[in-house]
Scaffold this motif. Structure first.
Motif, PDB file in Angstrom:
ATOM      1  N   ALA A 119       0.831  -1.206   0.000  1.00 24.88           N
ATOM      2  CA  ALA A 119       0.000   0.000   0.000  1.00 24.88           C
ATOM      3  C   ALA A 119       0.863   1.253   0.000  1.00 24.88           C
ATOM      4  N   ASN A 120       0.285   2.343  -0.495  1.00 25.86           N
ATOM      5  CA  ASN A 120       0.984   3.632  -0.483  1.00 25.86           C
ATOM      6  C   ASN A 120       0.952   4.290   0.887  1.00 25.86           C
ATOM      7  N   ASP A 121      -0.032   3.936   1.701  1.00 28.76           N
ATOM      8  CA  ASP A 121      -0.132   4.501   3.041  1.00 28.76           C
ATOM      9  C   ASP A 121      -1.051   3.624   3.890  1.00 28.76           C
ATOM     10  N   GLU A 122      -1.139   3.953   5.155  1.00 34.70           N
ATOM     11  CA  GLU A 122      -1.921   3.145   6.085  1.00 34.70           C
ATOM     12  C   GLU A 122      -3.410   3.125   5.743  1.00 34.70           C
ATOM     13  N   ASN A 123      -3.947   4.266   5.283  1.00 39.07           N
ATOM     14  CA  ASN A 123      -5.366   4.315   4.914  1.00 39.07           C
ATOM     15  C   ASN A 123      -5.665   3.367   3.754  1.00 39.07           C
ATOM     16  N   GLU A 124      -4.791   3.351   2.764  1.00 36.60           N
ATOM     17  CA  GLU A 124      -4.992   2.451   1.628  1.00 36.60           C
ATOM     18  C   GLU A 124      -4.912   0.992   2.071  1.00 36.60           C
TER      19      GLU A 124
END
Length: 187
Positions: A119-124
């Motif tokens: 993922a690109n970030d934790e939300n993704e």
């Protein structure tokens, strides 16, 4: 254009390089077991797509370091963890053409080894697994190409750029590329 790289190999691999003039990965000594072979197969396929076909008889790459902990430097041989204690090793400093190796993010590579979504970030990450509690392998694998995007950085998710380690994979190393060899015993 040439770039300086470093690889740590067993003493026997270096002796084979001296004898044959070329260092290639020996499938009998791959770092991965059968449980991780899928990741090595995927990376080898990416190399075929991104840098070209391997020489005949070569299926897996040689692993090297382009950057360690944010610095273009060789690994510290005084540290442990390179192999079983007492194993004779060498660190080979060599030059390789940029078009013959594939660079990737060392930390993100571990996500591939865990067969998880990159993922690109934790939300993704959370969104992906909430929407896909049992994700399809193809969806997971399509995210793995992100390990090659060395310009991407998400604060509090990715290692800081000044601390990022970047690995290099290439099909072979010729003796003519070798600049320095350091012999040491694994601690």
């Amino acid at each position: 254009m040439k770039q300086l790289l470093w690889t740590i190999q067993h003493e026997d691999a270096y002796q084979a390089l001296e004898k044959t003039g070329v260092l290639v990965a020996n499938e009998n000594y791959l770092f991965c077991g059968d449980d991780l072979r899928f990741a090595y197969d995927w990376l080898s396929n990416q190399m075929r797509i991104r840098i070209g076909q391997p020489p005949e008889g070569i299926n897996y790459p040689i692993w090297a370091w382009y950057q360690w902990e944010g610095k273009r430097k060789r690994r510290d041989l005084r540290l442990s963890g390179y192999a079983k204690r007492g194993t004779p090793l060498v660190q080979i400093t060599f030059e390789a053409d940029v078009n013959t190796c594939l660079l990737s993010d060392f930390e993100k590579w571990h996500t591939v080894l865990m067969n998880q979504y990159v993922a690109n970030d934790e939300n993704e990450w959370e969104r992906f697994y909430e929407q896909n509690p049992y994700p399809k392998q193809g969806d997971v694998e399509s995210s793995w190409a992100r390990i090659f995007d060395l310009s991407h950085y998400t604060p509090n998710w990715d290692p800081e750029p000044e601390k990022r380690s970047i690995q290099a994979t290439l099909w072979k190393i010729d003796m003519a590329q070798v600049k320095k060899v350091e012999h040491f015993i694994a601690k």
